[in-house]
Design an enzyme around this catalytic site. Structure first.
Site: not given
Ligand code: C2E
Ligand code: CA
Ligand code: CA
Length: 651
Positions: A255-256, A298
């Site tokens: 996960d960004l 994301d």
């Protein structure tokens, strides 16, 4: 060359194939015919007239017949087929011409009996040619006509005129009807092959279309890597293969961190390009270790077959993080993103694809909670915690919530006046099964499953009932979760409870965390406006632990910021924490927001905070969360203290 008729790709190939199947038999029939004619004329005609011609033709016929038989299933390219059919057509006409001429020539030595044999043989040849050479329309017609002419000529040798006319009529009509039937077959054959070929072409088109659809349905159009559907499809396959071979499979979720802020402040075009670039980086870093997918937003995932060593996975995770963390330039913007990664392995931590995803997601959640930008591999401690959470959730769902849930209240104090402004409502659960459960456990469990939406209205009613016993200048601060503010109907329900309680909405404040808001920013924003429209206030809880950017805070309809306790813990020793607190105080002043500092436990912390300009304080220094019945005494005590200070000041 193709050895399967159904694979004939054109009408010429299909005709060639059909011919190849009957042609050897036709050769043999002709050979038989010639032998019969030779045999019946043997005693009457000179030997060279009966034998010489068949002696030349029969070996050639046998060789040709063997060659065609051998090649009966072979389909040459179209141009070869066309050539072979044409050559064969010419050969047939020449052969038939020669054979019929030989038979007529031989008749001069025969008698009435041999004439009948001759005529039967020629008639047989004619029938064979009509049916056997369906695919050589012209050749079969011409050679059939040659046979017919020969027959008519031979028939004229019959002595009676009536017999001759009868024979000729029968022959012409027979030839005509055979030709008619044969052409009927020919056209049936052609249309059958054409419709088969058309069907095959259509089937190929459908296949191509469905392959394209499959690819599109399984590819993420933004990043050109596999999408969520593809990911779970491949994961199922990998698990199946692993079950068969006894190997392991690791599944990772990435996960960004901070992507939403970039997307909001720089626009979706930049956000999309950033995701594309990050997908490429993740794919390149992972290389042959495994496949990368975008699960949505994301969030990315990867499948690493044959790997289960936590050390190795952490190494891969570190590599991925440092690749994502390398600064990147998109258009005019220089950007720096972080990411967190959770891994889980099969068969150690999970038995199915769904379980594997849940475990990896849990490890990711853990990575984020315990400091971002690091990889975490799901382990036994996590397993225990998952089981514990599941047990808590099960028990909570079966509980008598009205009876077992209660609230404690912790004052938020104006430290300059030593006056409680608000009481934060903190939930407690006294379970007859599990004992007293901390909100860090049951609220988290309820949030994970969404069950929190059932708890919140019950707790709000209790809070609104409690506040009515206390002086009007004291308000309550009530915690909301992400699930409470994403759906408008849930917010409207809470507003209804507030309105029916008889409590003035300006005595109520709702606390939300930015994680809760970010669950669905647009919905949350709209719903916070609805809450605010009642006259209640909104405060941003746990400020500083998430990724709020100034631009985002400005968008929210806030009245207050609550600085997280983590900045207070080392206030005395860490100048960085002091700087953060003082800049947040300045920020809130600039934005005309009030500011509360949480988790204040000591006099020293309070002094430093007052020195930094913070006056609203919450923490054990003033009071731990109290039972409802203890609040009044606490407020009275504060009042007394204030009065005595005022008295001594005026004295
Ligand atoms: P929070 O909203 O940040 O609440 C503050 C937590 O810090 C409370 O823990 C409180 O007891 C604790 N605390 C306050 N002062 C101090 C201090 O000086 N030192 C230390 N070490 N701790 C202090 P609590 O009551 O265990 O609540 C934990 C979390 O559970 C809350 O964090 C909140 O996120 C959640 N929670 C509690 N009640 C509710 C509720 O009714 N609804 C929702 N949605 N969440 C709740
Ligand atoms: Ca709170
Ligand atoms: Ca807090």
């Amino acid at each position: 060359m193709n050895r399967d008729f159904s694979k004939a790709r054109s009408i010429e190939q299909a005709r060639y194939h059909a011919l190849a199947k009957v042609w050897p038999a036709l050769y043999l029939a002709l050979v038989g015919d010639m032998i019969a004619v030779s045999f019946v004329h043997m005693a009457m005609a000179p030997w060279w007239a009966t034998f010489l011609f068949p002696a030349i033709l029969i070996p050639k016929a046998l060789i040709c017949s063997v060659r065609w038989y051998r090649n009966r299933d072979t389909i040459p390219p179209v141009d070869e087929c066309v050539r072979a059919i044409r050559v064969l057509g010419i050969e047939v006409v020449v052969w038939m011409g020669l054979i019929v001429a030989w038979e007529i020539w031989l008749a001069q030595w025969g008698n009435a009996d041999t004439l009948i044999v001759l005529m039967l043989c020629v008639a047989g040849q004619m029938v064979f040619l009509q049916f056997g050479l369906l695919q050589l329309r012209l050749a079969s017609l011409v050679s059939g006509a040659i046979c017919l002419a020969g027959l008519i000529y031979l028939g004229s040798g019959i002595e009676s005129l009536v017999g001759t006319i009868g024979v000729v009529t029968v022959l012409v009509m027979g030839f005509g009807s055979f030709a008619l039937i044969a052409y009927g077959y020919y056209f049936d054959f052609t249309s059958l092959v054409v419709s088969r070929l058309t069907l095959e072409t259509k089937a190929e088109e459908v296949q191509l279309l469905s392959e394209t659809n499959f690819r599109l349905a399984n590819t993420d159009s933004l990043t050109d890597i596999g999408n969520r559907r593809r990911c779970f499809h491949d994961l199922e396959k990998a698990l199946q293969a692993a079950a068969d071979t006894g190997r392991a499979v690791a599944f990772g979720v990435l996960d960004l961190d901070g992507f939403k802020a970039v997307n909001d402040s720089n626009g979706h075009v930049v956000g999309d390009r950033l995701l594309h670039a990050m997908a490429a980086r993740i794919r390149d870093t992972l290389g042959e270790f495994g496949d990368v997918y975008r699960l949505g937003g994301d969030e990315f995932a990867f499948i690493i077959a044959g790997e289960e060593s936590p050390e190795r996975l952490l190494e891969i995770g570190e590599d991925l993080i440092s690749s994502v963390q390398t600064p990147i330039r998109i258009g005019d913007f220089n950007m720096l993103l972080g990411c967190s990664i959770g891994f889980a392995t099969y068969p150690k931590s999970a038995e199915s694809a769904e379980e594997l995803y849940d475990r990896a997601d849990y490890a990711l959640f853990h990575a984020k909670r315990t400091g971002r930008s690091r990889p975490v591999v799901f382990n036994e401690e996590h397993e225990r915690s998952v089981r514990q959470t599941a047990l808590i959730e099960r028990t909570l769902r079966a509980a008598d919530l009205e009876e077992e849930l209660y609230l404690t209240f912790q004052p938020i104090v104006d430290s300059h006046q030593n006056k409680t402004m608000l009481l934060e409502c903190l939930a407690r659960w006294q379970s007859p099964v599990l004992g007293l459960v901390s909100p860090a456990q049951f609220i988290v469990a309820a949030e994970q499953s969404g069950f929190i939406s059932t708890l919140t209205p019950i707790l709000l009613r209790k809070a609104l009932l409690a506040i009515q016993q206390w002086p009007g200048e004291v308000g309550i601060s009530f915690n909301l979760s992400g699930h409470d503010i994403v759906a408008p109907e849930k917010v409207l329900n809470l507003i209804g409870i507030l309105m029916h309680s008889g409590v003035a909405p300006n005595r109520v404040e709702f606390e939300v965390t930015e994680t809760a808001i970010m669950m669905n920013l647009d919905q949350a924003l709209a719903n916070l406006h609805l809450l605010k429209a009642t006259g209640a206030r909104i405060s941003l809880d746990d400020f500083g632990t998430g990724y709020s950017s100034l631009s985002q805070i400005q968008k929210l309809p806030l009245d207050k910021i609550k600085v997280d306790a983590s900045f207070v813990r080392d206030l005395e020793t860490n100048p960085a924490s002091r700087k953060i607190v003082s800049s947040v105080t300045a920020l809130s002043r600039d934005l005309s927001l009030s500011c509360v500092v949480e988790g204040v436990e000591t006099r020293e912390q309070l002094d430093i905070l007052q020195g930094l300009g913070c006056s609203l304080i919450q923490g054990y220094f003033y009071s731990r969360p109290m039972r409802e019945g203890d609040v009044e005494a606490f407020l009275d005590q504060q009042l007394e203290l204030r009065s005595s200070i005022e008295a001594s000041a005026s004295a």
